[in-house]
Design a protein around this motif. Structure first.
Motif, PDB file in Angstrom:
ATOM      1  N   ALA A 179       0.827  -1.216   0.000  1.00 60.18           N
ATOM      2  CA  ALA A 179       0.000   0.000   0.000  1.00 60.18           C
ATOM      3  C   ALA A 179       0.857   1.262   0.000  1.00 60.18           C
ATOM      4  O   ALA A 179       0.466   2.281  -0.581  1.00 60.18           O
ATOM      5  CB  ALA A 179      -0.942  -0.009   1.209  1.00 60.18           C
ATOM      6  N   ALA A 180       2.026   1.193   0.636  1.00 61.47           N
ATOM      7  CA  ALA A 180       2.943   2.334   0.668  1.00 61.47           C
ATOM      8  C   ALA A 180       3.781   2.422  -0.608  1.00 61.47           C
ATOM      9  O   ALA A 180       4.576   3.341  -0.765  1.00 61.47           O
ATOM     10  CB  ALA A 180       3.864   2.223   1.883  1.00 61.47           C
ATOM     11  N   ASP A 181       3.590   1.461  -1.509  1.00 63.63           N
ATOM     12  CA  ASP A 181       4.314   1.377  -2.779  1.00 63.63           C
ATOM     13  C   ASP A 181       5.817   1.171  -2.572  1.00 63.63           C
ATOM     14  O   ASP A 181       6.636   1.718  -3.310  1.00 63.63           O
ATOM     15  CB  ASP A 181       4.052   2.607  -3.648  1.00 63.63           C
ATOM     16  CG  ASP A 181       4.404   2.362  -5.107  1.00 63.63           C
ATOM     17  OD1 ASP A 181       4.316   1.196  -5.558  1.00 63.63           O
ATOM     18  OD2 ASP A 181       4.805   3.331  -5.796  1.00 63.63           O
ATOM     19  N   PHE A 182       6.175   0.343  -1.576  1.00 65.76           N
ATOM     20  CA  PHE A 182       7.568  -0.035  -1.347  1.00 65.76           C
ATOM     21  C   PHE A 182       7.875  -1.419  -1.896  1.00 65.76           C
ATOM     22  O   PHE A 182       9.034  -1.766  -2.090  1.00 65.76           O
ATOM     23  CB  PHE A 182       7.902  -0.012   0.148  1.00 65.76           C
ATOM     24  CG  PHE A 182       7.813   1.343   0.779  1.00 65.76           C
ATOM     25  CD1 PHE A 182       8.142   2.497   0.077  1.00 65.76           C
ATOM     26  CD2 PHE A 182       7.397   1.473   2.088  1.00 65.76           C
ATOM     27  CE1 PHE A 182       8.058   3.743   0.666  1.00 65.76           C
ATOM     28  CE2 PHE A 182       7.313   2.713   2.691  1.00 65.76           C
ATOM     29  CZ  PHE A 182       7.644   3.855   1.981  1.00 65.76           C
ATOM     30  N   THR A 183       6.839  -2.228  -2.090  1.00 66.76           N
ATOM     31  CA  THR A 183       6.995  -3.588  -2.594  1.00 66.76           C
ATOM     32  C   THR A 183       5.824  -3.918  -3.508  1.00 66.76           C
ATOM     33  O   THR A 183       4.840  -3.178  -3.550  1.00 66.76           O
ATOM     34  CB  THR A 183       7.012  -4.627  -1.446  1.00 66.76           C
ATOM     35  OG1 THR A 183       5.759  -4.594  -0.752  1.00 66.76           O
ATOM     36  CG2 THR A 183       8.150  -4.379  -0.461  1.00 66.76           C
ATOM     37  N   TYR A 184       5.951  -5.032  -4.188  1.00 66.82           N
ATOM     38  CA  TYR A 184       4.825  -5.578  -4.941  1.00 66.82           C
ATOM     39  C   TYR A 184       4.890  -7.098  -4.857  1.00 66.82           C
ATOM     40  O   TYR A 184       5.921  -7.668  -4.510  1.00 66.82           O
ATOM     41  CB  TYR A 184       4.812  -5.082  -6.387  1.00 66.82           C
ATOM     42  CG  TYR A 184       6.003  -5.474  -7.219  1.00 66.82           C
ATOM     43  CD1 TYR A 184       6.004  -6.649  -7.978  1.00 66.82           C
ATOM     44  CD2 TYR A 184       7.142  -4.674  -7.256  1.00 66.82           C
ATOM     45  CE1 TYR A 184       7.092  -7.011  -8.750  1.00 66.82           C
ATOM     46  CE2 TYR A 184       8.242  -5.026  -8.025  1.00 66.82           C
ATOM     47  CZ  TYR A 184       8.213  -6.196  -8.762  1.00 66.82           C
ATOM     48  OH  TYR A 184       9.299  -6.551  -9.513  1.00 66.82           O
ATOM     49  N   ARG A 185       3.768  -7.717  -5.142  1.00 66.69           N
ATOM     50  CA  ARG A 185       3.687  -9.175  -5.135  1.00 66.69           C
ATOM     51  C   ARG A 185       3.916  -9.695  -6.543  1.00 66.69           C
ATOM     52  O   ARG A 185       3.500  -9.085  -7.512  1.00 66.69           O
ATOM     53  CB  ARG A 185       2.316  -9.637  -4.637  1.00 66.69           C
ATOM     54  CG  ARG A 185       2.090  -9.342  -3.195  1.00 66.69           C
ATOM     55  CD  ARG A 185       0.689  -9.763  -2.788  1.00 66.69           C
ATOM     56  NE  ARG A 185       0.418  -9.242  -1.455  1.00 66.69           N
ATOM     57  CZ  ARG A 185       0.005  -9.978  -0.459  1.00 66.69           C
ATOM     58  NH1 ARG A 185      -0.231 -11.247  -0.618  1.00 66.69           N
ATOM     59  NH2 ARG A 185      -0.198  -9.437   0.723  1.00 66.69           N
ATOM     60  N   ASP A 186       4.550 -10.856  -6.591  1.00 69.10           N
ATOM     61  CA  ASP A 186       4.795 -11.498  -7.870  1.00 69.10           C
ATOM     62  C   ASP A 186       4.567 -12.993  -7.696  1.00 69.10           C
ATOM     63  O   ASP A 186       4.893 -13.552  -6.640  1.00 69.10           O
ATOM     64  CB  ASP A 186       6.235 -11.228  -8.310  1.00 69.10           C
ATOM     65  CG  ASP A 186       6.474 -11.485  -9.783  1.00 69.10           C
ATOM     66  OD1 ASP A 186       5.493 -11.597 -10.540  1.00 69.10           O
ATOM     67  OD2 ASP A 186       7.652 -11.551 -10.173  1.00 69.10           O
ATOM     68  N   LEU A 187       4.008 -13.622  -8.704  1.00 68.18           N
ATOM     69  CA  LEU A 187       3.781 -15.064  -8.649  1.00 68.18           C
ATOM     70  C   LEU A 187       5.035 -15.803  -9.078  1.00 68.18           C
ATOM     71  O   LEU A 187       5.757 -15.361  -9.977  1.00 68.18           O
ATOM     72  CB  LEU A 187       2.620 -15.465  -9.554  1.00 68.18           C
ATOM     73  CG  LEU A 187       1.243 -14.973  -9.131  1.00 68.18           C
ATOM     74  CD1 LEU A 187       0.202 -15.397 -10.168  1.00 68.18           C
ATOM     75  CD2 LEU A 187       0.874 -15.528  -7.769  1.00 68.18           C
ATOM     76  N   CYS A 188       5.276 -16.921  -8.441  1.00 63.18           N
ATOM     77  CA  CYS A 188       6.388 -17.789  -8.797  1.00 63.18           C
ATOM     78  C   CYS A 188       6.109 -18.401 -10.165  1.00 63.18           C
ATOM     79  O   CYS A 188       5.054 -18.997 -10.373  1.00 63.18           O
ATOM     80  CB  CYS A 188       6.543 -18.876  -7.738  1.00 63.18           C
ATOM     81  SG  CYS A 188       7.840 -20.051  -8.116  1.00 63.18           S
TER      82      CYS A 188
END
Length: 141
Positions: free
Chosen positions: A77-86
């Motif tokens: 939400a803070a735009d420090f990370t994102y999710r990625d699928l393996c």
């Protein structure tokens, strides 16, 4: 366990609580980061591809899966990370640090290090036994 071990362990826990409070408050006040968020960004920044599986992050932080999911949600939400699928296992989810997360971590690192040193010094000044524990911890590295 001996009575000496119990006293020593209580001293370590008191030292830990003191340091965590000081460092956490400084990070929140100066950088808007909680201590777990800072540590998560640090682990992600140090990871070989700037990414970790949720379970790896959970293990590194010593948090349960639910707590890490909420933590990662805040970082996203803070735009420090994102999710990625393996790519090999669509059930596997990675958390990836982005440039904004790397920058915030870099900005907060000196605050963390300076406050940590000050908190350890402060705790050591207050009690000779705690001073011995701090010296032993510093000498262990």
């Amino acid at each position: 366990m001996t009575a000496g071990d119990a006293q020593m362990w209580n001293r370590v826990l008191t030292l830990h609580a003191h340091v965590e409070h000081r460092v956490g408050a400084a990070l929140q006040r100066r950088h808007g980061l909680g201590l777990s968020e800072y540590r998560a960004l640090g682990h992600l920044a140090a990871a070989p591809r700037s990414e970790l599986r949720m379970q790896e992050l959970s293990d590194l932080l010593g948090l349960n899966q639910s707590s890490v999911t909420r933590l990662v949600g805040r970082l996203n939400a803070a735009d420090f990370t994102y999710r990625d699928l393996c790519p090999d296992d669509k059930r596997g989810v990675y958390t990836v640090i982005n440039e904004a997360g790397r920058e915030r971590y870099g900005e907060a690192r000196s605050t963390y290090e300076q406050t940590l040193t000050a908190a350890l010094d402060e705790a050591a000044e207050g009690d000779p036994e705690t001073a011995k524990a701090v010296a032993a911890l510093r000498g262990a590295l």
